[in-house]
Design a protein around this motif. Sequence first.
Motif, short mmCIF file in Angstrom:
data_model
loop_
_atom_site.label_atom_id
_atom_site.label_comp_id
_atom_site.label_asym_id
_atom_site.label_seq_id
_atom_site.Cartn_x
_atom_site.Cartn_y
_atom_site.Cartn_z
N ALA A 1 0.77 -1.31 0.00
CA ALA A 1 0.07 -0.01 0.06
C ALA A 1 0.84 1.22 0.07
O ALA A 1 2.06 1.34 0.53
N GLY A 2 0.07 2.40 -0.65
CA GLY A 2 0.93 3.62 -0.48
C GLY A 2 2.21 3.67 -1.53
O GLY A 2 2.36 2.95 -2.33
N LYS A 3 3.09 4.61 -1.21
CA LYS A 3 4.41 5.02 -1.97
C LYS A 3 5.39 3.79 -1.92
O LYS A 3 5.52 3.29 -0.66
N ALA A 4 6.16 3.88 -2.81
CA ALA A 4 7.18 2.65 -2.63
C ALA A 4 8.10 3.49 -1.50
O ALA A 4 8.26 4.48 -1.25
N PRO A 5 9.15 2.34 -0.80
CA PRO A 5 9.75 2.89 0.26
C PRO A 5 10.94 4.03 -0.26
O PRO A 5 11.21 3.91 -1.72
N GLU A 6 11.24 4.84 0.62
CA GLU A 6 12.19 6.04 0.01
C GLU A 6 13.78 5.29 0.08
O GLU A 6 13.96 4.43 0.73
N GLY A 7 14.33 5.95 -0.75
CA GLY A 7 15.96 5.67 -0.51
C GLY A 7 16.40 4.37 -1.45
O GLY A 7 17.47 4.04 -1.14
N LEU A 8 15.47 3.90 -2.32
CA LEU A 8 15.76 2.79 -3.11
C LEU A 8 16.74 2.93 -3.99
O LEU A 8 16.93 4.15 -4.57
N GLU A 9 17.68 2.26 -4.10
CA GLU A 9 19.10 2.73 -5.26
C GLU A 9 18.75 2.11 -6.53
O GLU A 9 18.00 1.00 -6.86
#
Length: 458
Positions: free
Chosen positions: A41-49
């Motif tokens: 749910a929601g946005k993808a996790p932040e900080g994905l490389e």
Amino acid sequence: MAAPQRIVIENCAIATVDADDTEYANGHVVVAGNRIEALGAGKAPEGLENVVRRIDATGHLVTPGLVNTHHHYYQWITRGLATDHNLFDWLVALYPTWARIDEQMVRAAAQGSLAMMARGGVTTAMDHHYVFPHGSGDLSGAIIGAARDMAVRFTLARGSMDRSEKDGGLPPDFAVETLEGALAATEETVRQHHDASFDAMTQVAVAPCSPFSVSTELLTQGAELARHLGVRLHTHGSETVEEEQFCKELFGMGPTDYFESTGWLGADVWMAHCVHMNDSDIAAFARTKTGVAHCPSSNARLAAGIARVPDMLAAGVPVGLGVDGTASNESGELHTELRNALLINRLGAHREAALNARQALRLGTYGGAQVLGRSAEIGSLEPGKLADLVLWNLDTLAHASIADPVTALVFGAAAPVTASFVNGRQIVENSRLLTADEDAIARSTRTEARRLAEIAGR
Ligand SMILES: [Zn+2]
């Protein structure tokens, strides 16, 4: 090793078709290389490389790619013929034309069939090819090459026929192979092309055509060959009343009992149609986990009848969807079969909720993966599975006023495909193929259809 490239899809509804039918009204999918890495749910996790692309999928439903489980590509160049016939009359009308196909025709027809399905959200395709005229070239290689070029995941069911008119079968004598020839060529095709790996793009199944075009020896020895080689088995079964009569007259039993006696029930078998099944036939399929390729449009086109899909599902039979050959389903699209399966099964069962939208979507995705033996790899959106997925645009005139996205997809008009990914690679954008030239294919299929009509003297 370098980290895999990531694609992030966000702001979309998601129907995962996992075991719990998990859905997200607004969620994200992260693709890493050729796998689904994460979703929720929601946005993808932040900080994905290593994110190479970010897709704002507002107004879209994301589902697993559709899986087609029954087709005959060569028929793409014999569409629109014998339009008011039942199965046996239709076959007898078309065999003489089909017996004149060559490699160039089969390649064009395969491209046409694959393109039509892929642009409509099919990510795993199959072809049951069983017509191999003498001197017609490398037909299996042409079909497999067409799928590879289009970057669609693919199963070739290497078909065969060896029971012609002189042996009480339906096809003319000139349209069949010998028992030995068919078995040897099938084994060669498996050895040359079958890939058993998790992310295989090409697999091969052993697929004698039907009880009325194949000898008992070819069924029995074909099953032994498939099990020896560790590949799946496919054929047509219980399609019409006439086939049932044929089996009773020739073998003294109905099709399901005949298949059981020849080694053709099992978890490694899937069968097209299965329209005329009584309770004990369905119980035998459920007990042995034999799969079914349900082809509602073709069954309607040939007035074959209505398969008892709700009863099969209730009994635990694995069921997928099939286009069937386009000489008996001129549309050649699978996404419209979701709707046709839903509607026809309600008519067949004479019951309003006999099949619902989520069940129809499952037939076209996970159910298909199951019958092709690939449910560990594809058919649902789950971390670790292969990245075969479709973005359906539900934000147009056709669907925007329907609140529930799965209802919109299945009950509504055929939804436009904004993007389709196979093995992490995008193959469709805005309902156009990226991996082939649709207009060039349309031209070559018309040319080859005319050439075949001329050669066949039609
Ligand atoms: Zn068929």
